[in-house]
Each structure stands twice: as C-alpha cells, then as structure tokens.
Design a protein around this motif. Structure first.
Motif, PDB file in Angstrom:
ATOM      1  N   LEU A  97       0.785  -1.217   0.000  1.00 57.24           N
ATOM      2  CA  LEU A  97       0.000   0.000   0.000  1.00 57.24           C
ATOM      3  C   LEU A  97       0.824   1.276   0.000  1.00 57.24           C
ATOM      4  CD1 LEU A  97      -2.490  -1.390   2.571  1.00 57.24           C
ATOM      5  CD2 LEU A  97      -2.746  -1.309   0.108  1.00 57.24           C
ATOM      6  N   GLU A  98       2.107   1.158  -0.065  1.00 58.51           N
ATOM      7  CA  GLU A  98       3.045   2.262  -0.150  1.00 58.51           C
ATOM      8  C   GLU A  98       2.741   3.345   0.872  1.00 58.51           C
ATOM      9  OE1 GLU A  98       2.666   2.967  -4.281  1.00 58.51           O
ATOM     10  OE2 GLU A  98       3.877   1.248  -4.785  1.00 58.51           O
ATOM     11  N   ASP A 124       7.362   0.593  11.658  1.00 56.75           N
ATOM     12  CA  ASP A 124       5.923   0.863  11.745  1.00 56.75           C
ATOM     13  C   ASP A 124       5.131  -0.112  10.883  1.00 56.75           C
ATOM     14  OD1 ASP A 124       6.367   3.027  13.464  1.00 56.75           O
ATOM     15  OD2 ASP A 124       6.612   4.413  11.772  1.00 56.75           O
ATOM     16  N   ILE A 125       5.682  -0.466   9.729  1.00 54.15           N
ATOM     17  CA  ILE A 125       5.030  -1.441   8.848  1.00 54.15           C
ATOM     18  C   ILE A 125       5.021  -2.811   9.531  1.00 54.15           C
ATOM     19  CG2 ILE A 125       5.241  -2.673   6.650  1.00 54.15           C
ATOM     20  CD1 ILE A 125       6.328   0.029   5.518  1.00 54.15           C
ATOM     21  N   HIS A 126       6.144  -3.161  10.143  1.00 51.60           N
ATOM     22  CA  HIS A 126       6.235  -4.424  10.884  1.00 51.60           C
ATOM     23  C   HIS A 126       5.129  -4.505  11.925  1.00 51.60           C
ATOM     24  CE1 HIS A 126       7.737  -7.237  13.923  1.00 51.60           C
ATOM     25  NE2 HIS A 126       8.402  -7.824  12.931  1.00 51.60           N
ATOM     26  N   ASP A 127       4.939  -3.424  12.660  1.00 49.44           N
ATOM     27  CA  ASP A 127       3.903  -3.399  13.699  1.00 49.44           C
ATOM     28  C   ASP A 127       2.500  -3.401  13.096  1.00 49.44           C
ATOM     29  OD1 ASP A 127       5.935  -3.334  15.564  1.00 49.44           O
ATOM     30  OD2 ASP A 127       5.763  -1.170  15.924  1.00 49.44           O
ATOM     31  N   ALA A 128       2.255  -2.566  12.086  1.00 45.78           N
ATOM     32  CA  ALA A 128       0.924  -2.434  11.491  1.00 45.78           C
ATOM     33  C   ALA A 128       0.453  -3.733  10.849  1.00 45.78           C
ATOM     34  CB  ALA A 128       0.913  -1.307  10.464  1.00 45.78           C
ATOM     35  N   ASN A 162      -4.182   4.241   5.619  1.00 45.28           N
ATOM     36  CA  ASN A 162      -5.522   3.826   6.041  1.00 45.28           C
ATOM     37  C   ASN A 162      -5.859   2.406   5.625  1.00 45.28           C
ATOM     38  OD1 ASN A 162      -5.985   6.376   7.144  1.00 45.28           O
ATOM     39  ND2 ASN A 162      -6.808   7.166   5.222  1.00 45.28           N
ATOM     40  N   ARG A 163      -5.142   1.868   4.657  1.00 44.20           N
ATOM     41  CA  ARG A 163      -5.450   0.523   4.176  1.00 44.20           C
ATOM     42  C   ARG A 163      -4.580  -0.553   4.814  1.00 44.20           C
ATOM     43  NH1 ARG A 163      -5.689   0.250  -1.981  1.00 44.20           N
ATOM     44  NH2 ARG A 163      -6.578  -1.756  -1.453  1.00 44.20           N
ATOM     45  N   LEU A 164      -3.714  -0.193   5.721  1.00 41.58           N
ATOM     46  CA  LEU A 164      -2.855  -1.185   6.365  1.00 41.58           C
ATOM     47  C   LEU A 164      -3.636  -2.258   7.120  1.00 41.58           C
ATOM     48  CD1 LEU A 164       0.186   0.963   7.461  1.00 41.58           C
ATOM     49  CD2 LEU A 164       0.211  -0.984   5.905  1.00 41.58           C
ATOM     50  N   PRO A 165      -4.731  -1.940   7.825  1.00 43.34           N
ATOM     51  CA  PRO A 165      -5.490  -3.017   8.471  1.00 43.34           C
ATOM     52  C   PRO A 165      -6.027  -4.037   7.463  1.00 43.34           C
ATOM     53  CG  PRO A 165      -6.073  -0.915   9.441  1.00 43.34           C
ATOM     54  CD  PRO A 165      -5.219  -0.613   8.226  1.00 43.34           C
ATOM     55  N   GLU A 166      -6.461  -3.574   6.308  1.00 43.86           N
ATOM     56  CA  GLU A 166      -6.938  -4.481   5.258  1.00 43.86           C
ATOM     57  C   GLU A 166      -5.793  -5.348   4.741  1.00 43.86           C
ATOM     58  OE1 GLU A 166      -8.849  -4.250   0.760  1.00 43.86           O
ATOM     59  OE2 GLU A 166      -8.630  -2.412   1.925  1.00 43.86           O
ATOM     60  N   ALA A 167      -4.630  -4.730   4.552  1.00 46.94           N
ATOM     61  CA  ALA A 167      -3.455  -5.481   4.089  1.00 46.94           C
ATOM     62  C   ALA A 167      -3.057  -6.533   5.119  1.00 46.94           C
ATOM     63  CB  ALA A 167      -2.295  -4.528   3.823  1.00 46.94           C
ATOM     64  N   LYS A 168      -3.104  -6.171   6.394  1.00 49.44           N
ATOM     65  CA  LYS A 168      -2.778  -7.107   7.471  1.00 49.44           C
ATOM     66  C   LYS A 168      -3.711  -8.317   7.417  1.00 49.44           C
ATOM     67  CE  LYS A 168      -3.235  -7.607  12.421  1.00 49.44           C
ATOM     68  NZ  LYS A 168      -3.740  -6.967  13.639  1.00 49.44           N
ATOM     69  N   LYS A 169      -4.993  -8.049   7.291  1.00 53.18           N
ATOM     70  CA  LYS A 169      -5.988  -9.127   7.246  1.00 53.18           C
ATOM     71  C   LYS A 169      -5.703 -10.088   6.096  1.00 53.18           C
ATOM     72  CE  LYS A 169     -10.810  -9.843   6.099  1.00 53.18           C
ATOM     73  NZ  LYS A 169     -12.010  -9.185   5.600  1.00 53.18           N
TER      74      LYS A 169
END
Length: 96
Positions: free
Chosen positions: A4-5, A47-51, A9-16
């Motif tokens: 998501l570069e 931050d990406i690691h955590d998100a 806001n889309r990180l939760p979706e990417a995580k899922k």
C-alpha cells in the motif's frame, strides 16, 4: 498482494489479507517489501512491521522485511533489490 506504499488507512486491510494468505502454510517464508521509502510520507519499516503484525507470523517462519526505493525512471536497481532477488532465489531453492 500489492503493498500500500503510502496509503496508511489501508494497512489493516493489508494485514488481514496477508495473515489469511500465510495462514494456510505456516512454514512458507515471507518476504515483505516496503517500497517508496524515499518519500516523506512513507511509513518506517518498523511501523510497517507493527501495522502488519509481522511478529505474529510464527516463530518457525523465515520472515524478511526490506525497505526499498527505485529511481524515478527505474533504470537503476538499488543493491537492496539485488540482495532481495538473491534471497528469494535461495528461499525458493530451499522450499523445493
């Protein structure tokens, strides 16, 4: 899956989606590219690691997180990308 570069806001979706994909094979290695690290708005790789909750992918899984950027015209490939290419080739050989 396209990362998501700078769309935080889309990180939760990417995580899922990421956890759904890797959940089916707990020993498959995971390589994540955090692209566009040259942009001011880019998340830091920690931050990406955590998100993405990468600490939850399992202790037995090989996991790699690369901060990357490519030149504007794409003509120059950074050394980190060559390292990542070599790593992926090595991981693919190990899986077979």
């Amino acid at each position: 899956m396209e990362f998501l570069e700078t769309d935080h806001n889309r990180l939760p979706e990417a995580k899922k989606h990421l956890h759904q994909l890797i959940g089916t094979n707990p020993i498959l290695p995971l390589v994540v590219f955090a692209n566009k690290q040259d942009l001011e708005a880019a998340y830091h790789i920690t931050d990406i690691h955590d998100a993405l909750a990468l600490s939850e992918v399992g202790n037995d899984r090989k996991m790699f997180l690369f901060g990357t950027q490519v030149t504007e015209n794409g003509s120059e490939i950074p050394s980190i990308m060559q390292d990542a290419k070599d790593l992926i080739a090595h991981l693919a050989a190990d899986v077979q």
